[in-house]
Design a protein around this motif. Structure first.
Motif, mmCIF file in Angstrom:
data_model
loop_
_atom_site.group_PDB
_atom_site.id
_atom_site.type_symbol
_atom_site.label_atom_id
_atom_site.label_comp_id
_atom_site.label_asym_id
_atom_site.label_seq_id
_atom_site.Cartn_x
_atom_site.Cartn_y
_atom_site.Cartn_z
ATOM 1 N N ARG A 38 0.812 -1.219 0.000
ATOM 2 C CA ARG A 38 0.000 0.000 0.000
ATOM 3 C C ARG A 38 0.846 1.269 0.000
ATOM 4 O O ARG A 38 0.358 2.361 -0.280
ATOM 5 C CB ARG A 38 -0.914 0.007 1.233
ATOM 6 N N GLY A 39 2.124 1.117 0.378
ATOM 7 C CA GLY A 39 3.016 2.280 0.391
ATOM 8 C C GLY A 39 2.734 3.180 1.586
ATOM 9 O O GLY A 39 1.982 2.822 2.500
ATOM 10 N N GLY A 40 3.361 4.361 1.595
ATOM 11 C CA GLY A 40 3.173 5.310 2.698
ATOM 12 C C GLY A 40 3.598 4.703 4.020
ATOM 13 O O GLY A 40 4.645 4.037 4.106
ATOM 14 N N LEU A 41 2.751 4.885 5.029
ATOM 15 C CA LEU A 41 3.089 4.399 6.373
ATOM 16 C C LEU A 41 3.210 2.873 6.442
ATOM 17 O O LEU A 41 3.845 2.328 7.345
ATOM 18 C CB LEU A 41 2.035 4.877 7.372
ATOM 19 N N PHE A 42 2.585 2.184 5.460
ATOM 20 C CA PHE A 42 2.668 0.720 5.460
ATOM 21 C C PHE A 42 4.101 0.228 5.195
ATOM 22 O O PHE A 42 4.391 -0.951 5.358
ATOM 23 C CB PHE A 42 1.689 0.132 4.444
ATOM 24 N N ALA A 43 4.983 1.149 4.776
ATOM 25 C CA ALA A 43 6.399 0.794 4.585
ATOM 26 C C ALA A 43 7.003 0.301 5.904
ATOM 27 O O ALA A 43 7.875 -0.568 5.911
ATOM 28 C CB ALA A 43 7.168 2.005 4.071
ATOM 29 N N VAL A 44 6.500 0.854 7.013
ATOM 30 C CA VAL A 44 7.000 0.448 8.339
ATOM 31 C C VAL A 44 6.709 -1.037 8.561
ATOM 32 O O VAL A 44 7.517 -1.772 9.136
ATOM 33 C CB VAL A 44 6.339 1.309 9.448
ATOM 34 N N LEU A 45 5.564 -1.479 8.048
ATOM 35 C CA LEU A 45 5.169 -2.885 8.182
ATOM 36 C C LEU A 45 6.178 -3.796 7.465
ATOM 37 O O LEU A 45 6.560 -4.851 7.986
ATOM 38 C CB LEU A 45 3.769 -3.051 7.573
ATOM 39 N N ASN B 239 12.692 3.637 0.830
ATOM 40 C CA ASN B 239 12.352 4.335 -0.417
ATOM 41 C C ASN B 239 11.387 3.534 -1.278
ATOM 42 O O ASN B 239 10.375 4.042 -1.740
ATOM 43 C CB ASN B 239 13.635 4.575 -1.239
ATOM 44 N N TRP B 240 11.723 2.259 -1.483
ATOM 45 C CA TRP B 240 10.901 1.398 -2.343
ATOM 46 C C TRP B 240 9.571 1.053 -1.673
ATOM 47 O O TRP B 240 8.519 1.024 -2.325
ATOM 48 C CB TRP B 240 11.642 0.102 -2.686
ATOM 49 N N ALA B 241 9.626 0.779 -0.357
ATOM 50 C CA ALA B 241 8.411 0.356 0.357
ATOM 51 C C ALA B 241 7.409 1.504 0.468
ATOM 52 O O ALA B 241 6.193 1.275 0.510
ATOM 53 C CB ALA B 241 8.757 -0.183 1.741
ATOM 54 N N LEU B 242 7.904 2.746 0.490
ATOM 55 C CA LEU B 242 6.993 3.900 0.542
ATOM 56 C C LEU B 242 6.117 3.950 -0.712
ATOM 57 O O LEU B 242 4.988 4.438 -0.680
ATOM 58 C CB LEU B 242 7.794 5.209 0.668
ATOM 59 N N SER B 243 6.656 3.414 -1.818
ATOM 60 C CA SER B 243 5.858 3.351 -3.053
ATOM 61 C C SER B 243 5.214 1.979 -3.231
ATOM 62 O O SER B 243 4.582 1.717 -4.260
ATOM 63 C CB SER B 243 6.736 3.650 -4.265
#
Lengths: 79, 359
Positions: A38-45, B239-243
């Motif tokens: 999903r990107g955004g804050l889900f990057a933390v996951l 960087n990659w996970a943010l997208s």
């Protein structure tokens, strides 16, 4: 309990935890992909999941190698 | 190839058993090499994932995401063996993040000018030039040290000169046993990051740089590279996970193999003499250079500079990938073989000592 038996016991415990964690991910692939892309804050996951798996599977791999007798010979660094 | 899940224009492959096993094995071999020489296992994973049908961006993102946990586990293990210079790793790691950004901008420019084939050609040429130049030097040095049987490493002339350069701010690196100006360590970190952004393995500049420019012992340089890989990997993953490009399933399959491999490689460094790091690293570097060299005609064909038949293009690409896998496998065999040999020597020595006692 001997050192080796302790290592085998730890390898089995962490092996079971690792197996359960992997089964949870791979029996719920669609949900895993949905949330982690999903990107955004889900990057933390994504980062948290990678760290959790590196801890549990890393511990299993460590005890597994120790249990089969692959241990460091010398501990050295500098010149 | 059946593409399984599609999320917001990003495609995620359906993973079958053979694809999963393939990733686990590549992960194991890549981890083994990284645990031993500090990096060098990642270059095969991006094409490996793409061969399963993953789009390039997802493969690059997932490769990046497997890198930082693997590097963390490897660095922790080698820190326990007293081989990691944390301060050097963090300074170079942070500098490398800047280098990655510069490298990405260069890539973007080349892509905008000459498209995908131009970008591939640029990457391959960098691969061949950097790996042949540095790989040959490291191999030459490693062989020389093996022949002379040096027990301890001698600091290179260049590193001695660099250490004499008293340019503020000077930083003392205790484990690396060197005091070096930030004006040297930061550019070296930036170069490591630039190479990482171009060929996915910054360590092929970082490790020789720490050995020959800063004067760190091989074991310290290869262990410290894992800290740099962790910092770069974490930043790249965010960087990659943010997208939303990371395929966590592929990451976890690669980690299944690589977390075992990286720890085996780390333990392996305690079995061997320092020059083995140089020999394994240079062997992998030179074979990978051959692999990328083989692929160059295919990109020249895509750019219309040379004409090749379609089957020839396919053959060259397959040969290139197989040679890359061979580089990893050969590195793995050398590492495990060296450990096995040393264990056998120690057993013979122990038996001889017992026999001497009883007579």
């Amino acid at each position: 309990m001997t050192d080796r038996r302790k290592m085998i016991r730890q390898a089995v415990i962490w092996g079971i935890i690792t197996l359960v964690a992997y089964l949870l991910v791979f029996t719920n692939q669609a949900a895993v992909i949905d949330y982690t892309t999903r990107g955004g804050l889900f990057a933390v996951l994504v980062v948290a999941a990678a760290l959790v798996f590196s801890f549990i599977h890393g511990a299993f791999a460590n005890y597994l190698l120790e249990a089969i007798g692959i241990r460091p010979l010398k501990q050295k660094g500098g010149k | 190839m059946d593409h399984g899940v599609t999320v917001a224009a990003k495609e995620f492959v359906t993973l079958n058993l053979s694809g999963g096993l393939f990733l686990i094995i590549l992960g194991f071999l890549g981890g083994l090499i990284s645990g031993f020489i500090g990096s060098g296992g990642a270059f095969v994973l991006t094409p490996g994932m793409m061969s399963l049908g993953a789009p390039a961006a997802v493969a690059v993102a997932s490769n990046m995401c497997h890198k930082f946990p693997k590097a963390l586990v490897g660095a922790y293990k080698r820190y326990k063996y007293g081989q990691v210079d944390l301060k050097l790793g963090l300074i170079m790691g942070i500098s490398a993040i800047v280098g990655v950004e510069v490298g990405v901008e260069i890539q973007k420019f080349i892509y905008a000018q000459w498209g995908s084939a131009g970008s591939n050609l640029y990457v391959s040429v960098v691969f061949v030039v950097v790996l042949v130049t540095l790989g040959s030097y490291v191999l030459f040095d490693g062989l020389r040290r093996m022949k002379t049987g040096e027990a301890t490493e001698v600091t290179s002339n260049l590193a001695r000169r660099v250490q004499q350069l008293r340019l503020w701010p000077m930083v003392r690196f205790k484990t690396a046993d060197a005091t070096v100006s930030l004006w040297v360590t930061v550019p070296l970190g930036v170069a490591t990051g630039m190479l990482a952004a171009t060929i996915a393995v910054g360590g092929f500049i970082g490790v020789p740089g720490m050995i020959y420019v800063i004067g760190a012992p091989s074991l310290v340089a290869s262990a410290t590279e894992l800290v740099i890989a962790f910092v770069m990997g974490l930043s790249g993953t965010l960087n990659w996970a943010l997208s939303g490009f990371v395929d966590l399933r592929m990451v976890l399959l690669i980690l299944l193999g690589s977390l075992v491999g990286v720890q085996l490689g780390a333990v392996g460094t305690t079995y061997v003499k320092d020059y083995m790091v140089k020999l394994v690293m240079s062997t992998v570097m030179l074979i990978v250079a051959v692999s990328r060299g083989v692929a160059i005609p295919t990109y020249l064909h895509e750019l219309g500079i040379v004409q090749l038949a379609a089957p020839t293009v396919g053959l060259l690409k397959n040969v290139s990938f197989l040679v890359m896998c061979f580089a990893l496998a050969l590195g793995g065999v050398i590492i495990v073989g060296s450990m096995w040999k040393r264990k056998r020597e120690l057993r013979v020595e122990a038996e001889a000592a017992v026999a001497a006692k009883t007579t």
